[in-house]
Write an enzyme that holds these catalytic residues in place. Structure first.
Site, PDB file in Angstrom:
ATOM      1  N   SER A 110       0.934  -1.194  -0.138  1.00 22.04           N
ATOM      2  CA  SER A 110      -0.067  -0.016   0.037  1.00 22.04           C
ATOM      3  C   SER A 110       0.798   1.151  -0.051  1.00 22.04           C
ATOM      4  O   SER A 110       0.471   2.294  -0.427  1.00 22.04           O
ATOM      5  CB  SER A 110      -0.963  -0.218   1.159  1.00 22.04           C
ATOM      6  OG  SER A 110      -0.211  -0.198   2.509  1.00 22.04           O
ATOM      7  N   HIS A 121       1.492   5.444   6.171  1.00 22.22           N
ATOM      8  CA  HIS A 121       1.248   6.053   4.775  1.00 22.22           C
ATOM      9  C   HIS A 121       1.528   7.427   4.973  1.00 22.22           C
ATOM     10  O   HIS A 121       1.649   7.965   5.970  1.00 22.22           O
ATOM     11  CB  HIS A 121      -0.190   5.582   4.340  1.00 22.22           C
ATOM     12  CG  HIS A 121      -0.645   4.337   4.227  1.00 22.22           C
ATOM     13  ND1 HIS A 121      -0.832   3.476   5.158  1.00 22.22           N
ATOM     14  CD2 HIS A 121      -0.350   3.585   3.102  1.00 22.22           C
ATOM     15  CE1 HIS A 121      -1.061   2.145   4.916  1.00 22.22           C
ATOM     16  NE2 HIS A 121      -0.825   2.132   3.629  1.00 22.22           N
ATOM     17  N   ASP A 166      -2.116   6.593  11.686  1.00 21.39           N
ATOM     18  CA  ASP A 166      -1.373   5.962  10.561  1.00 21.39           C
ATOM     19  C   ASP A 166      -0.222   6.533  10.437  1.00 21.39           C
ATOM     20  O   ASP A 166      -0.149   7.890   9.950  1.00 21.39           O
ATOM     21  CB  ASP A 166      -2.226   6.176   9.523  1.00 21.39           C
ATOM     22  CG  ASP A 166      -1.865   5.504   8.248  1.00 21.39           C
ATOM     23  OD1 ASP A 166      -0.733   5.014   8.350  1.00 21.39           O
ATOM     24  OD2 ASP A 166      -2.203   5.341   6.991  1.00 21.39           O
TER      25      ASP A 166
END
Length: 454
Positions: free
Chosen positions: A168, A418, A415
């Protein structure tokens, strides 16, 4: 002249009497004048703080006479004149050795102007209050990178395929590349997913076509790069899946004919994503129950390099391997309260970044370095972004990844893996762009000079 008899003689006055008279002066008793002076002083100080804040909020616009923060900017006027990376003298420049500098001309696009982004990467639209993370540009120490020219890149990619393969974080980079390219296309409807799939929350693979240029920019989800499959018959019940370390992912046949191929892996190569979840490592028909994650990762990278050597035509396909992008959780990880939401500035001193902290980075480097002096090295470039990315603790989605309606997230579910877009992955793509153009301008033999700067 004689003294007035009414005046006290201080020289002859006893000390105790003088002290009593001093106390009667009440020098420290508040008065209207003192309070007024104090109030005005506080106001003046607050004004200075306000003006200083406005200067920061406007992007560190300092006057030419101020030298206090000039090191944040790079205007090419330093005594050591940098060469152009694309010029004849730029061949020996290590573009991964440098500093982050403030640049008012950034970002290269705005998230609200790019329809090709997952909601989780739209930090400013999800409520992140600062935009500082969008204003930093990577400046190599000894050369200048070409500024990304989306229209030029699209012309270079006319009738071609660009394929991103990985986890990702690789998708993060792919969406950044889509936005960077689409900034030169006025009609965004001319860019579309060929199978009609939405970009948000879609797994598997996505193929976006730029109709006016007949080129595609594709993403294939393959977090391990090698095959993940069912265990062989007769395997232990605790084995739910295996990673076949000697076989490339099932979709690899769709990648091999790409004109530009960008790999990444690393974030899933840990105990949590493998052994703890019942995923073990297989070579041939044998499941290696005692093999460590680190050894398995090493074998998988060897498989990737062998595949590049045997399955990819270097006269057609240019391969890039992007190294591990560090996470920045503090006080835990994503499951137990690790955070990064208070980070608003990068680490501007490289000495603060540990050099041997990421096993994924060390392992991949060891494998790639082993091939750097062979013919295989001419078949791929290494985007060695680990060190420069390690300094960008300010660039993560943190609390702002749940979309505009649900963000910010719980402070204990951040997070810090990312990246916000626009942001750090744009720099990876600027380096990709620079190496791509450099390869076009040099022979295959000379290109090996920068193939694996690990």
């Amino acid at each position: 002249m004689s003294k007035d008899p009414s005046e006290p003689d201080l020289e002859a006055m006893p000390f105790t009497e003088a002290f009593k008279k001093f106390k009667r002066l009440k020098l420290f008793e508040p008065s209207l004048g003192v309070l007024g002076f104090f109030f005005v002083s506080v106001c003046v100080i607050l004004c200075f703080f306000y003006l200083d804040y406005r200067a920061v909020a406007k992007g560190f616009r300092f006057s030419g006479q101020s030298e206090r923060f000039m090191w944040l900017q790079s205007n090419g006027s330093s005594k050591d004149v940098r060469v152009e990376f694309l010029g004849e003298e730029g061949g020996v420049c290590d573009v991964f050795d440098g500093d982050w500098v403030w640049d008012e001309s950034y970002p290269l696009y705005q998230s609200n102007g790019c329809p090709f982004l997952d909601d989780g990467f739209r930090c400013s639209e999800n409520g992140r209050p600062d935009l500082f993370y969008t204003k930093w540009r990577w400046q190599p120490r000894n050369c200048n990178l070409p500024r990304f020219d989306a229209k030029l890149m699209l012309e270079k990619l006319r009738d071609k395929r660009v394929v991103f393969v990985g986890d990702s974080i690789g998708r993060n980079q792919w969406e950044s590349f889509l936005c960077m390219l689409s900034s030169a296309v006025p009609n965004k409807d001319s860019i579309y997913e060929v199978n009609g799939n939405p970009i948000t929350k879609h797994k598997g693979f996505l193929v976006f076509k730029f109709k006016d240029y007949n080129c595609t920019v594709e993403y294939y989800r393959a977090p391990f790069l090698v095959v993940q499959s069912r265990p062989p018959s007769g395997a232990s019940q605790k084995i739910r899946t295996t990673l076949r370390l000697d076989h490339m992912d099932w979709n690899s046949g769709k990648w091999r004919d790409a004109d530009m191929l960008v790999f990444n892996t690393g974030h899933w190569w840990n105990y949590e994503k493998t052994i703890r979840g019942g995923c073990y490592f297989q070579e041939g028909a044998e499941v290696k129950m005692e093999m460590s994650v680190e050894d398995a990762y090493h074998r998988s990278i060897e498989t990737v390099v062998r595949w590049i050597d045997t399955a990819v035509d270097p006269s057609r396909t240019r391969v890039f391997f992007r190294t591990y992008a560090p996470v920045h959780f503090r006080g835990g990880d994503w499951r137990n309260g690790g955070d990064c939401h208070l980070e608003t500035l990068p680490e501007l001193a490289s000495s603060l970044v540990p050099t041997d902290s990421w096993s994924q980075y060390r392992i991949a480097n060891a494998v790639l370095s082993a091939f750097s002096n062979t013919s295989k090295a001419m078949k791929f470039n290494v985007l060695n972004v680990t060190q420069l990315t390690a300094r960008r603790k300010d660039g993560h989605s943190s609390l702002y990844y749940l979309g505009p309606k649900l963000s910010p997230a719980s402070i204990r579910r951040q997070d810090c893996s990312h990246w916000c877009l626009p942001g750090v992955p744009d720099t990876w793509n600027e380096l990709l762009y620079a190496l791509f153009l450099k390869h076009e301008r040099t022979s295959t033999v000379n290109a090996s000079t920068y193939s694996a700067p690990v």
